[in-house]
Structures are given as C-alpha cells and as structure tokens.
Scaffold this motif. Sequence first.
Motif, mmCIF file in Angstrom:
data_model
loop_
_atom_site.group_PDB
_atom_site.id
_atom_site.type_symbol
_atom_site.label_atom_id
_atom_site.label_comp_id
_atom_site.label_asym_id
_atom_site.label_seq_id
_atom_site.Cartn_x
_atom_site.Cartn_y
_atom_site.Cartn_z
ATOM 1 N N THR A 48 0.837 -1.195 0.000
ATOM 2 C CA THR A 48 0.000 0.000 0.000
ATOM 3 C C THR A 48 0.876 1.250 0.000
ATOM 4 O OG1 THR A 48 -1.765 -1.137 1.194
ATOM 5 C CG2 THR A 48 -1.782 1.263 1.262
ATOM 6 N N ARG A 71 -0.615 4.557 -0.843
ATOM 7 C CA ARG A 71 -1.501 5.607 -0.340
ATOM 8 C C ARG A 71 -2.798 4.947 0.111
ATOM 9 N NH1 ARG A 71 -1.103 10.850 -4.427
ATOM 10 N NH2 ARG A 71 1.188 11.023 -4.427
ATOM 11 N N ASN A 72 -3.375 5.469 1.169
ATOM 12 C CA ASN A 72 -4.573 4.864 1.723
ATOM 13 C C ASN A 72 -5.806 5.204 0.894
ATOM 14 O OD1 ASN A 72 -3.339 3.610 3.982
ATOM 15 N ND2 ASN A 72 -3.300 5.565 5.067
ATOM 16 N N SER A 73 -6.717 4.248 0.823
ATOM 17 C CA SER A 73 -8.018 4.479 0.205
ATOM 18 C C SER A 73 -9.097 4.157 1.229
ATOM 19 C CB SER A 73 -8.182 3.625 -1.056
ATOM 20 O OG SER A 73 -7.804 2.285 -0.820
ATOM 21 N N ILE A 105 -11.821 2.873 -7.540
ATOM 22 C CA ILE A 105 -10.445 2.528 -7.903
ATOM 23 C C ILE A 105 -10.441 1.722 -9.196
ATOM 24 C CG2 ILE A 105 -9.633 2.535 -5.504
ATOM 25 C CD1 ILE A 105 -9.818 -0.511 -5.537
ATOM 26 N N HIS A 151 -5.054 2.189 -8.903
ATOM 27 C CA HIS A 151 -5.067 3.645 -9.027
ATOM 28 C C HIS A 151 -6.404 4.210 -8.557
ATOM 29 C CE1 HIS A 151 -1.378 4.071 -11.590
ATOM 30 N NE2 HIS A 151 -1.667 2.822 -11.880
ATOM 31 N N ASP A 152 -6.354 5.436 -8.069
ATOM 32 C CA ASP A 152 -7.572 6.185 -7.775
ATOM 33 C C ASP A 152 -8.151 6.670 -9.103
ATOM 34 O OD1 ASP A 152 -8.838 9.104 -7.231
ATOM 35 O OD2 ASP A 152 -9.158 7.800 -5.511
ATOM 36 N N SER A 211 -3.888 8.719 -9.008
ATOM 37 C CA SER A 211 -2.774 8.446 -8.103
ATOM 38 C C SER A 211 -2.594 6.932 -7.917
ATOM 39 C CB SER A 211 -3.025 9.085 -6.736
ATOM 40 O OG SER A 211 -3.150 10.480 -6.839
ATOM 41 N N LEU A 233 -2.129 3.900 -5.803
ATOM 42 C CA LEU A 233 -2.468 3.585 -4.425
ATOM 43 C C LEU A 233 -1.747 2.347 -3.910
ATOM 44 C CD1 LEU A 233 -6.337 4.116 -4.687
ATOM 45 C CD2 LEU A 233 -4.634 5.761 -3.883
#
Length: 254
Positions: free
Chosen positions: A61, A63-65, A71, A92-93, A98, A100
Amino acid sequence: AKENVSIFDYTVPAHLCHTHVGSNFATSSILALFDEVSSYSLMMFDKTCRGGVSIQLSAETLRNSKPKDEIAVTTKVDKIGRYLGFCSIEMHDKSSGSLLAKGKHIKFMAMGLVWDVIASPLILPFTLFWWQFFSSNSFGIKIARLFSKKKPKKEIAPFLRRDLEGLTSMSNMIDLVEVKSTDDVKSIEWTPLRDYNNMLGKLHGGAAALAIEKACMLYLAPNEQVGALEVIYLAPAKGKVHIVLNTEITKSEP
C-alpha cells in the motif's frame, strides 16, 4: 482489455477496511483483490485458459483508500510460459489517477495433459457443451464464458465482482485461537469455513492473507496497519491452519 493488459473498476466496500486504523482499505484485502483480478487476467490471455496455482503473491500500500472510493486495478501479464505465469498489478484512484498500491503475482501454470487436451481449440466446443450440460449452477456458466473465445472479455467482470464479494466478505469472520505462546513466539490456530476454499477445495490464497494480517494486527501491533504483505505458497492448505508469529524484536545498539 488491451493486449496483455486488463483493467477492472472497483468500489472499495466498507467491510474490507480497518475499523480501528483510520478506516483504510486493508492491505490483505488488496492482496486478495490482486489475486482474483490477476488470476482472471492470466486465464483471459492464456491459450488454454489455465488457472494455475499461486506460488508468490505480494501487495504494497502506497496511499490509503477509504470506503466508497472508486479505484481501477490494472493487471499486466508480463509472461505466460509452459510452467509459470507472471503478472504485475497496480491500483489507481479513478478520479486523481494516483497510484495507491502495487503488487506481483507468480503462478504455476501447468494443469496436466488432460486439461491441455480438453481446452485445445478443436476439443473445447465439446468440453463446453458437456460442462454446461452437467453444470446447472452459475459456476459452470462462469467457466464456459471464460473459455469461450466468442464472448466479449468484458463479460468476465460481473463474475469477478461477485467472486470478490464472496471471498472478501469473510474478512470479519476469521476467528483465530491462540493455542501456545512464549515471549518470542505465538502459535495460533484457524479453522477456515468451506467458503474460504477455491474451486479445487484448497484454502484460497487471498483468505490466507486476510488471516495472516489479522494475526499480525491482533498479536504484534494492534494499533498499526500492515503496509506491505508477501505470501509464498509452498503447498496447498486444507482444513485446520496453524499460524506461527515470531514476535521477537531486535533492538539496535545506542
């Protein structure tokens, strides 16, 4: 899907996020997601639609989602050989693009002579006919559509989405029992439900990851989130599972 690349859109469900660490999408759930998506991708691009078995699976991980985040999971099939298949996965977001999370998946692809024969182009139509004749459940239809070259590959998405819901909804049903502990080692038992198994009746790789992360968070670092997870599969698991945690922390000299 482009050549050797597939993209799967997904909405992060709340029950796959931690309830005590910022409601973040759990790394083990991401790994389970990667397992499902990349396995389907390998079947899509393999000439005889082999599913194979996992050898190594990892997720990190970056970046946090959060729950309800949209996504996109992109799988690139790096190589499919006679015995091994290799995938690279990125999450990706959808709104910002971004990155993730990222991961890798290696599978042992050899399914044996019988599979190669029944899945060969000349025999496949007969295989599908008899499979659907004897399989009245949705599993038979799912396999048939995976095999069929006449169906659009995007039709895989609904079946994959349903499989993910069935697999990952179990994250809150993993009951771990501590059976033996020392200062440095904790031994834990877990008896998986039948729903935790794959189509071959063995423990699903994603289910193993969920149990491992839960054990780490319960007994090693209750207030921390696992940021990276790698599972190496040495043999198929079935029935009661033993998880051994080495809790020894080596302190550096001042």
